[in-house]
Design a protein around this motif. Sequence first.
Motif, PDB file in Angstrom:
ATOM      1  N   MET A  95       0.837  -1.287  -0.057  1.00 33.73           N
ATOM      2  CA  MET A  95      -0.102   0.028   0.089  1.00 33.73           C
ATOM      3  C   MET A  95       0.839   1.328  -0.003  1.00 33.73           C
ATOM      4  N   PRO A  96       0.336   2.292  -0.779  1.00 30.12           N
ATOM      5  CA  PRO A  96       1.254   3.439  -0.889  1.00 30.12           C
ATOM      6  C   PRO A  96       1.085   4.245   0.324  1.00 30.12           C
ATOM      7  N   ALA A  97       1.930   5.156   0.537  1.00 29.25           N
ATOM      8  CA  ALA A  97       1.802   5.967   1.826  1.00 29.25           C
ATOM      9  C   ALA A  97       1.324   7.093   1.230  1.00 29.25           C
ATOM     10  N   PHE A  98       0.355   7.782   2.032  1.00 32.03           N
ATOM     11  CA  PHE A  98      -0.410   8.998   1.600  1.00 32.03           C
ATOM     12  C   PHE A  98       0.112  10.295   2.411  1.00 32.03           C
ATOM     13  N   ASP A  99       1.129  10.285   3.246  1.00 33.57           N
ATOM     14  CA  ASP A  99       1.713  11.199   4.245  1.00 33.57           C
ATOM     15  C   ASP A  99       2.345  12.292   2.891  1.00 33.57           C
ATOM     16  N   GLY A 100       1.969  13.645   3.114  1.00 32.93           N
ATOM     17  CA  GLY A 100       2.232  14.530   2.076  1.00 32.93           C
ATOM     18  C   GLY A 100       1.345  14.925   1.305  1.00 32.93           C
ATOM     19  N   ALA A 101       0.405  13.810   0.854  1.00 37.55           N
ATOM     20  CA  ALA A 101      -0.669  14.058   0.025  1.00 37.55           C
ATOM     21  C   ALA A 101      -1.918  14.409   0.670  1.00 37.55           C
ATOM     22  N   LEU A 102      -1.981  14.097   1.945  1.00 38.37           N
ATOM     23  CA  LEU A 102      -3.059  14.039   2.620  1.00 38.37           C
ATOM     24  C   LEU A 102      -2.721  14.745   4.141  1.00 38.37           C
ATOM     25  N   THR A 103      -3.540  15.735   4.454  1.00 36.84           N
ATOM     26  CA  THR A 103      -3.203  16.247   5.981  1.00 36.84           C
ATOM     27  C   THR A 103      -3.707  15.092   6.958  1.00 36.84           C
ATOM     28  N   ASP A 104      -3.336  15.369   8.295  1.00 41.37           N
ATOM     29  CA  ASP A 104      -3.837  14.152   9.449  1.00 41.37           C
ATOM     30  C   ASP A 104      -5.296  14.695   9.651  1.00 41.37           C
ATOM     31  N   ALA A 105      -5.874  15.657   9.403  1.00 42.10           N
ATOM     32  CA  ALA A 105      -7.409  15.854   9.432  1.00 42.10           C
ATOM     33  C   ALA A 105      -7.805  15.206   8.214  1.00 42.10           C
ATOM     34  N   GLN A 106      -7.499  15.076   7.135  1.00 41.44           N
ATOM     35  CA  GLN A 106      -8.204  14.786   6.090  1.00 41.44           C
ATOM     36  C   GLN A 106      -7.917  13.025   6.128  1.00 41.44           C
ATOM     37  N   ILE A 107      -6.938  12.480   6.757  1.00 41.71           N
ATOM     38  CA  ILE A 107      -6.829  11.028   6.938  1.00 41.71           C
ATOM     39  C   ILE A 107      -7.594  10.608   7.999  1.00 41.71           C
ATOM     40  N   ASP A 108      -8.091  11.538   9.123  1.00 38.15           N
ATOM     41  CA  ASP A 108      -9.015  11.145   9.998  1.00 38.15           C
ATOM     42  C   ASP A 108     -10.380  11.052   9.453  1.00 38.15           C
ATOM     43  N   GLN A 109     -10.614  11.982   8.371  1.00 34.13           N
ATOM     44  CA  GLN A 109     -11.857  11.787   7.753  1.00 34.13           C
ATOM     45  C   GLN A 109     -12.207  10.635   7.036  1.00 34.13           C
ATOM     46  N   ILE A 110     -10.956  10.231   6.386  1.00 35.27           N
ATOM     47  CA  ILE A 110     -11.002   8.776   5.758  1.00 35.27           C
ATOM     48  C   ILE A 110     -11.391   7.574   6.814  1.00 35.27           C
ATOM     49  N   VAL A 111     -10.690   7.761   7.842  1.00 30.23           N
ATOM     50  CA  VAL A 111     -10.914   6.874   8.964  1.00 30.23           C
ATOM     51  C   VAL A 111     -12.338   6.878   9.215  1.00 30.23           C
ATOM     52  N   LYS A 112     -12.823   8.010   9.481  1.00 26.71           N
ATOM     53  CA  LYS A 112     -14.277   8.307   9.844  1.00 26.71           C
ATOM     54  C   LYS A 112     -15.182   7.437   8.876  1.00 26.71           C
ATOM     55  N   TYR A 113     -14.855   7.704   7.696  1.00 23.83           N
ATOM     56  CA  TYR A 113     -15.613   7.106   6.471  1.00 23.83           C
ATOM     57  C   TYR A 113     -15.705   5.712   6.387  1.00 23.83           C
ATOM     58  N   ILE A 114     -14.361   4.840   6.657  1.00 27.31           N
ATOM     59  CA  ILE A 114     -14.316   3.499   7.019  1.00 27.31           C
ATOM     60  C   ILE A 114     -15.174   3.122   7.879  1.00 27.31           C
ATOM     61  N   ARG A 115     -15.108   3.825   9.037  1.00 26.73           N
ATOM     62  CA  ARG A 115     -16.006   3.222  10.217  1.00 26.73           C
ATOM     63  C   ARG A 115     -17.500   3.459   9.767  1.00 26.73           C
ATOM     64  N   ALA A 116     -17.840   4.411   9.108  1.00 26.76           N
ATOM     65  CA  ALA A 116     -19.419   4.569   8.673  1.00 26.76           C
ATOM     66  C   ALA A 116     -19.777   3.584   7.710  1.00 26.76           C
ATOM     67  N   LEU A 117     -18.764   2.880   7.275  1.00 22.73           N
ATOM     68  CA  LEU A 117     -19.311   1.844   6.132  1.00 22.73           C
ATOM     69  C   LEU A 117     -20.371   0.782   6.575  1.00 22.73           C
ATOM     70  N   LYS A 118     -21.285   0.646   5.595  1.00 21.47           N
ATOM     71  CA  LYS A 118     -22.771  -0.604   6.009  1.00 21.47           C
ATOM     72  C   LYS A 118     -22.729  -1.134   4.829  1.00 21.47           C
ATOM     73  N   PRO A 119     -23.294  -2.331   4.962  1.00 18.11           N
ATOM     74  CA  PRO A 119     -23.475  -2.994   3.537  1.00 18.11           C
ATOM     75  C   PRO A 119     -24.288  -2.322   2.646  1.00 18.11           C
ATOM     76  N   ARG A 120     -24.457  -2.400   1.477  1.00 16.97           N
ATOM     77  CA  ARG A 120     -25.073  -1.817   0.257  1.00 16.97           C
ATOM     78  C   ARG A 120     -26.506  -2.374   0.499  1.00 16.97           C
ATOM     79  N   GLU A 121     -27.450  -1.698   0.426  1.00 15.81           N
ATOM     80  CA  GLU A 121     -28.802  -2.447   0.259  1.00 15.81           C
ATOM     81  C   GLU A 121     -29.310  -2.568  -0.994  1.00 15.81           C
ATOM     82  N   GLY A 122     -30.048  -3.617  -1.409  1.00 14.60           N
ATOM     83  CA  GLY A 122     -30.473  -3.896  -2.586  1.00 14.60           C
ATOM     84  C   GLY A 122     -30.019  -4.805  -3.241  1.00 14.60           C
TER      85      GLY A 122
END
Length: 122
Positions: A95-122
């Motif tokens: 996996m590539p590193a995203f340090d420098g491309a993303l800030t810590d706050a942006q990485i935190d937003q990605i972690v929050k997105y991952i935590r919110a993942l739910k199965p797709r309906e339908g």
Amino acid sequence: MELDALKSQSNKITALRSALLGASLLCLTGLVQAQPATPAPENGTFDVEQLFAGTCGFCHSDGGRAAGKGPQLMNSPRDDDFLHNRIKHGKQGAMPAFDGALTDAQIDQIVKYIRALKPREG
């Protein structure tokens, strides 16, 4: 006789398609690891789902809901600090590193997105 010929042709096409897909993935794997991540906008706002689909979705299938080349992220047993550090520093050869491309706050937003993942309906 014609049905056997059609089945044989279909099997050859399927095998060729699989070989081409495999070769394409091998080529892209090198590109994904070699290319730096595209920096997020200076103001720190970005569409997390779109970023994930375009950057992470190559390895983490179905928006992180299913395993692909990389693991399924939905319901990950890893803690937030692990996910943050893996995104920031990557994993050599995997996996590539995203340090420098993303800030810590942006990485935190990605972690929050991952935590919110739910199965797709339908």
